[in-house]
Design a protein around this motif. Structure first.
Motif, mmCIF file in Angstrom:
data_model
loop_
_atom_site.group_PDB
_atom_site.id
_atom_site.type_symbol
_atom_site.label_atom_id
_atom_site.label_comp_id
_atom_site.label_asym_id
_atom_site.label_seq_id
_atom_site.Cartn_x
_atom_site.Cartn_y
_atom_site.Cartn_z
ATOM 1 N N GLU A 30 14.600 -1.799 34.582
ATOM 2 C CA GLU A 30 13.640 -2.289 35.454
ATOM 3 C C GLU A 30 12.729 -0.985 36.080
ATOM 4 O O GLU A 30 13.364 0.032 36.155
ATOM 5 N N THR A 31 11.516 -1.146 35.950
ATOM 6 C CA THR A 31 10.494 -0.088 36.269
ATOM 7 C C THR A 31 9.701 -0.264 37.327
ATOM 8 O O THR A 31 8.931 -1.640 37.406
ATOM 9 N N ARG A 32 9.577 0.354 38.356
ATOM 10 C CA ARG A 32 8.655 0.149 39.435
ATOM 11 C C ARG A 32 7.203 0.835 39.245
ATOM 12 O O ARG A 32 7.001 1.911 38.859
ATOM 13 N N PHE A 33 6.186 -0.220 39.459
ATOM 14 C CA PHE A 33 4.835 0.339 39.550
ATOM 15 C C PHE A 33 4.286 -0.018 40.970
ATOM 16 O O PHE A 33 4.807 -0.629 41.749
ATOM 17 N N ASP A 34 3.066 0.597 41.410
ATOM 18 C CA ASP A 34 2.264 0.478 42.229
ATOM 19 C C ASP A 34 1.999 -1.249 42.671
ATOM 20 O O ASP A 34 2.081 -1.741 43.885
ATOM 21 N N SER A 35 1.606 -1.731 41.486
ATOM 22 C CA SER A 35 1.087 -3.022 41.598
ATOM 23 C C SER A 35 2.316 -4.019 41.446
ATOM 24 O O SER A 35 2.299 -5.425 41.682
ATOM 25 N N GLY A 36 3.482 -3.620 41.236
ATOM 26 C CA GLY A 36 4.700 -4.532 40.847
ATOM 27 C C GLY A 36 5.779 -3.914 40.204
ATOM 28 O O GLY A 36 5.944 -2.567 40.187
ATOM 29 N N ILE A 37 6.668 -4.783 39.587
ATOM 30 C CA ILE A 37 7.854 -4.409 38.985
ATOM 31 C C ILE A 37 7.767 -5.026 37.593
ATOM 32 O O ILE A 37 7.656 -6.189 37.363
ATOM 33 N N LEU A 38 8.176 -4.268 36.525
ATOM 34 C CA LEU A 38 8.756 -4.686 35.235
ATOM 35 C C LEU A 38 10.326 -4.740 35.126
ATOM 36 O O LEU A 38 11.024 -3.848 35.305
ATOM 37 N N VAL A 39 10.503 -5.811 34.630
ATOM 38 C CA VAL A 39 11.968 -6.212 34.298
ATOM 39 C C VAL A 39 12.398 -6.623 33.016
ATOM 40 O O VAL A 39 11.594 -7.522 32.640
ATOM 41 N N VAL A 40 13.257 -6.013 32.231
ATOM 42 C CA VAL A 40 13.638 -6.597 30.922
ATOM 43 C C VAL A 40 15.160 -7.033 31.132
ATOM 44 O O VAL A 40 15.970 -5.964 31.717
ATOM 45 N N MET A 41 15.533 -8.256 31.011
ATOM 46 C CA MET A 41 16.845 -8.733 30.916
ATOM 47 C C MET A 41 17.150 -9.462 29.676
ATOM 48 O O MET A 41 16.375 -10.026 28.778
ATOM 49 N N ARG A 42 18.567 -9.201 29.406
ATOM 50 C CA ARG A 42 19.098 -9.851 28.161
ATOM 51 C C ARG A 42 20.274 -10.977 28.755
ATOM 52 O O ARG A 42 20.733 -10.655 29.775
ATOM 53 N N GLY A 43 20.143 -11.806 27.979
ATOM 54 C CA GLY A 43 21.112 -13.060 28.421
ATOM 55 C C GLY A 43 21.681 -13.732 27.273
ATOM 56 O O GLY A 43 21.513 -13.272 26.050
ATOM 57 N N PHE B 122 14.669 -11.452 27.584
ATOM 58 C CA PHE B 122 13.336 -12.052 28.574
ATOM 59 C C PHE B 122 12.923 -10.703 29.554
ATOM 60 O O PHE B 122 13.399 -9.766 29.982
ATOM 61 N N ARG B 123 11.445 -10.748 29.280
ATOM 62 C CA ARG B 123 10.744 -9.475 29.960
ATOM 63 C C ARG B 123 9.964 -10.253 30.763
ATOM 64 O O ARG B 123 9.335 -11.302 30.647
ATOM 65 N N PHE B 124 9.681 -9.844 31.937
ATOM 66 C CA PHE B 124 8.404 -10.061 33.008
ATOM 67 C C PHE B 124 8.145 -8.979 33.763
ATOM 68 O O PHE B 124 8.652 -7.977 34.082
ATOM 69 N N TYR B 125 6.696 -9.254 34.087
ATOM 70 C CA TYR B 125 6.199 -8.279 35.356
ATOM 71 C C TYR B 125 5.801 -8.987 36.509
ATOM 72 O O TYR B 125 5.219 -10.406 36.110
ATOM 73 N N ILE B 126 6.148 -8.770 37.579
ATOM 74 C CA ILE B 126 6.091 -9.563 38.538
ATOM 75 C C ILE B 126 5.368 -8.803 39.805
ATOM 76 O O ILE B 126 5.504 -7.684 40.203
ATOM 77 N N THR B 127 4.241 -9.250 40.426
ATOM 78 C CA THR B 127 3.571 -8.723 41.608
ATOM 79 C C THR B 127 3.707 -9.794 42.657
ATOM 80 O O THR B 127 4.399 -10.734 42.748
ATOM 81 N N ASP B 128 3.035 -9.532 43.932
ATOM 82 C CA ASP B 128 2.990 -10.471 44.999
ATOM 83 C C ASP B 128 2.411 -11.798 44.651
ATOM 84 O O ASP B 128 2.558 -12.839 45.593
#
Length: 347
Positions: free
Chosen positions: A99-112, A127-133
């Motif tokens: 998980e990496t924090r950015f000013d505009s959001g967070i990037l998360v890489v998960m494995r399942g 599974f990778r996703f970038y999420i903002t508000d």
């Protein structure tokens, strides 16, 4: 000095001046050629993204991309919606959970895992996703069962209402798939233990497959447990205290399963020790039985070998009763040997 400290603090954060935060036109998102896209209505439903609309905090958009699609790769590399580091992470094939924090959001890489009943090991997916508000951009190459379930929830009207709820629901669904896989392995271990108690000799190959799946699951759960803790402690405007508590609960559940996996690994080691003990005991019994018969037949073999020498002068070789005497003598030696073994408590 204060200006210098401020510059250092700013340099330590992931900031990309080209990133667009608001507004985001839906037409920009649709040009990514997503395999799935929707706009959350705030009530648990997913509406089709309209090209003339905009992604807002009240109605965020979610686009799900296949990073093996060249058109999607070109869009990710050219869009201003993503920081440069995020662009690289979203299309990188081999990833570890982080998980990496950015000013505009967070990037998360998960494995399942994609749980497959009665099959070991279960397929591993990333599974990778970038999420903002107001936006969620996710990428994958393999089909992910957790995402399919999330789509069904949106169709039923019980899906996420905002980006924080999306993060929590997708985390729960991915965790549920891992937990289902663990439950399947746990049931397999119970069957192995029952077989061992019934003194059935099992194949080490079968035990090795179960052990391998447990190790894979532990490698999946351990870093993701830390990811949920990290996100729950981040000061992110669109994650409230209730969301943080739910993420903390997911982390606790992951921690519980990690402990159970460690316990199962110890149980497998115990099963292998019992199998080794059974094999050693069985081998010792066979060797012991062969030794007993060797003791009984050694003098008989010596006698028959001596009399079988093709030389003259064997006592009583010209008498009719000599063969009968030999048979009686052999039986007598056998009986004496058995009695002697019993007295010594060797048999």
């Amino acid at each position: 000095m204060a200006d210098k400290d401020s510059q250092n603090c700013e340099a330590n954060r992931f900031i990309d001046k080209k990133v667009k935060i608001l507004p985001i036109k839906n037409s920009e998102l649709l040009s990514a050629n997503p395999i799935f896209s929707c706009q959350l209505d705030g009530k648990g439903n997913g509406m089709p993204i309209e090209s003339h609309g905009k992604a807002t905090i009240a109605k965020p958009c979610w686009i799900h991309l296949d990073f093996s699609n060249q058109q999607t790769i070109n869009w990710i590399q050219s869009t201003d919606l993503l920081p440069n580091l995020v662009k690289e992470e979203l299309i990188k094939p081999n990833q570890i959970s982080k998980e990496t924090r950015f000013d505009s959001g967070i990037l998360v890489v998960m494995r399942g895992v994609n749980y497959t009943p009665n099959t070991l090991p279960d397929p591993i997916v990333t599974f990778r996703f970038y999420i903002t508000d107001n936006l969620v951009i996710s990428t994958r190459h393999q089909q992910i069962d957790a995402i399919s379930q999330l789509k069904e929830n949106l169709e039923k009207g019980i899906g996420p209402v905002d980006v924080a709820d999306w993060l929590i629901q997708v985390s729960e669904l991915i965790s549920d798939q891992v937990n289902l896989s663990f439950d399947g392995v746990h049931n397999k271990i119970i069957k192995l233990e029952d077989s061992v108690l019934n003194q059935h000799i099992l194949s080490y190959k079968e035990i090795g497959r179960v052990r391998k799946q447990l190790i894979v699951l532990r490698r999946l759960l351990s870093p993701q447990r830390d990811i949920f803790v990290k996100i729950s402690t981040e000061r992110i405007s669109w994650i409230d205290d209730n969301d943080r508590q739910r993420l903390h609960d997911i982390s606790n559940q992951q921690n519980h399963y990690v402990s159970d996996i460690d316990s199962c690994l110890l149980r497998l080691a115990s099963i292998m020790e019992q199998i080794t003990s059974f094999l050693a005991e069985s081998t010792n019994k066979r060797i012991y039985l062969m030794s007993v018969f060797t003791i009984i037949f050694t003098p008989i073999t010596f006698l028959t070998s001596l009399l079988g020498v093709n030389l003259g002068g064997i006592p009583f070789n010209d008498r009719i009763w000599s063969f009968s005497l030999l048979v009686v003598l052999i039986f007598a030696i056998s009986i004496v040997s058995v009695i002697w073994l019993r007295l010594k408590k060797w048999w």
